[in-house]
Design a protein around this motif. Structure first.
Motif, PDB file in Angstrom:
ATOM      1  N   ASP A 154       0.808  -1.132  -0.082  1.00  0.00           N
ATOM      2  CA  ASP A 154      -0.110   0.107  -0.178  1.00  0.00           C
ATOM      3  C   ASP A 154       0.799   1.338   0.060  1.00  0.00           C
ATOM      4  O   ASP A 154       0.648   2.158  -0.658  1.00  0.00           O
ATOM      5  N   GLY A 155       1.931   1.245   0.761  1.00  0.00           N
ATOM      6  CA  GLY A 155       2.952   2.341   0.558  1.00  0.00           C
ATOM      7  C   GLY A 155       3.501   2.298  -0.613  1.00  0.00           C
ATOM      8  O   GLY A 155       3.674   3.447  -1.276  1.00  0.00           O
ATOM      9  N   ASP A 182      -0.990  -6.102  -0.663  1.00  0.00           N
ATOM     10  CA  ASP A 182      -1.031  -6.297   0.520  1.00  0.00           C
ATOM     11  C   ASP A 182      -1.245  -4.984   1.630  1.00  0.00           C
ATOM     12  O   ASP A 182      -0.415  -4.068   1.764  1.00  0.00           O
ATOM     13  N   ASN A 184      -1.556  -3.505   4.615  1.00  0.00           N
ATOM     14  CA  ASN A 184      -1.689  -3.517   5.881  1.00  0.00           C
ATOM     15  C   ASN A 184      -1.645  -2.305   6.403  1.00  0.00           C
ATOM     16  O   ASN A 184      -1.400  -2.092   7.392  1.00  0.00           O
ATOM     17  N   TYR A 186       0.086   0.359   6.644  1.00  0.00           N
ATOM     18  CA  TYR A 186       1.524   0.931   7.317  1.00  0.00           C
ATOM     19  C   TYR A 186       2.492   1.038   5.944  1.00  0.00           C
ATOM     20  O   TYR A 186       2.727   0.095   5.344  1.00  0.00           O
ATOM     21  N   GLN A 187       3.234   1.868   6.037  1.00  0.00           N
ATOM     22  CA  GLN A 187       4.639   2.022   5.350  1.00  0.00           C
ATOM     23  C   GLN A 187       5.663   2.199   6.371  1.00  0.00           C
ATOM     24  O   GLN A 187       5.464   2.696   7.456  1.00  0.00           O
ATOM     25  N   LYS A 247       0.555  -6.050   9.633  1.00  0.00           N
ATOM     26  CA  LYS A 247       2.066  -6.243   9.776  1.00  0.00           C
ATOM     27  C   LYS A 247       2.312  -6.973  10.997  1.00  0.00           C
ATOM     28  O   LYS A 247       1.724  -6.512  12.174  1.00  0.00           O
TER      29      LYS A 247
HETATM   30 MG   LIG Z   1       2.237  -1.464   3.794  1.00  0.00          MG
END
Ligand SMILES: [Mg+2]
Ligand SMILES: Cc1ncc(C[n+]2csc(CCOP(=O)(O)OP(=O)(O)O)c2C)c(N)n1
Length: 282
Positions: A154-155, A182, A184, A186-187, A247
């Motif tokens: 996603d990042g 994926d 999740n 967060y990056q 994550k």
């Molecule tokens: Mg991510």
């Protein structure tokens, strides 16, 4: 050994993923670096892809022309893919202990020149889907029926090239191409909603780009299996599986860390923490 035609029970898939989670923890802690949280968010999806009869492959012949291709575009999730490739029989499990060492075929980011089973080098985010388009177009030109799967983050979706690829795949009606997001949340530097809030609404965006969208819980084996079955039957357009993940999933120390597993982005567990995590995964 050709594991690809065999469908497993949910319990078998869960057991495989548990073992591979152990290996992700062991290899990153031993290396003293790497991405355990990114690898454990992706591992249930990879488990179904490789060990539930979805991906067509033969570890004895990594260059088999009719194999399906899987590209890990979020190339820092390498430990997860290495655990899968060892389990599939591409190389000896002992090699996992050499992660990130100089000269090892298992580098911190996946490298197709060094590791059997790795289809595309990645690490500079944003490029894998474009490579997947090339492979999917090649299949059409060569009149081969292999499929191409690309996992993106996603990042990673901050990268403009991802959206250029999204348009291009739709233009060429690449129904032999499946992206897996994926998702999740967060990056590296924080929540995707803060770094790039305009990513949402994710499913609507991909639909608007002409893709068939399936949205699932990326840790639910039935849903992952159903999603892979659904995309296979889509004709005339590329597909994306938007997989909601966590994550550090399955590793309480990481999963419950603040914020939401991202504390361990690019940070392995310390040896005593790893011992605790492995005991929980016994
Ligand atoms: Mg991510
Ligand atoms: C082009 C590029 N920019 C920046 C980075 C540094 N970087 C490594 S991992 C990462 C975060 C990726 O986040 P995401 O795609 O969400 O993957 P996750 O680890 O959450 O699965 C970044 C920015 C990179 N590898 N490539």
């Amino acid at each position: 050994m050709n594991t690809n035609t065999h469908q497993r029970s949910i319990a078998e898939l869960a057991d495989l993923a548990r073992r591979m989670r152990r290996e992700i923890i062991e290899m990153t802690t031993q290396a003293g670096s790497g991405h355990p949280s990114s690898s454990t968010s992706e591992i249930d999806i990879l488990t179904v892809l490789y060990f539930d009869g979805v991906l067509r492959y033969n570890p004895q012949h990594p260059d088999w022309p009719d194999r399906d291709r899987f590209i890990l575009s979020k190339g820092h999730g390498a430990p997860g893919l290495y655990a899968v490739l060892a389990e599939a029989g591409y190389f000896d499990r002992e090699l996992l202990n050499t992660l990130r060492q100089l000269g090892s075929p298992l580098q911190g980011h996946v490298d197709r020149r060094m590791t059997p089973g790795v289809e595309a080098s990645a690490g500079s985010l944003g490029q894998g889907l474009s490579i997947g388009i090339g492979l999917a177009l090649a299949a059409r030109l060569d009149q081969r029926d292999y499929r191409v799967y690309v996992m993106i983050g996603d990042g990673e979706s901050d990268e403009g090239q991802v959206w250029e690829a999204a348009m291009t795949a739709a233009k060429y009606h690449l129904d032999n191409l499946t992206a897996i997001l994926d998702f999740n949340q967060y990056q590296q530097t924080g929540p995707v909603d803060r770094v790039m809030p305009a990513l949402r609404p994710v499913p609507d965006k991909w639909r608007a780009f002409g893709w068939h969208v399936v949205e699932i819980d990326g840790h639910n084996y039935q849903q992952i299996r159903a999603a892979f079955a659904e995309v296979r039957d889509v004709r005339g357009r590329p597909q994306i599986i938007v997989a909601h993940t966590i994550k550090g999933k399955g590793i309480p120390l990481i999963e419950n860390s603040d914020p939401a597993g991202n504390k361990y982005h690019g940070v392995p567990l310390k040896p005593d923490e790893a011992k605790e995590a492995l005991a929980q995964l016994a």
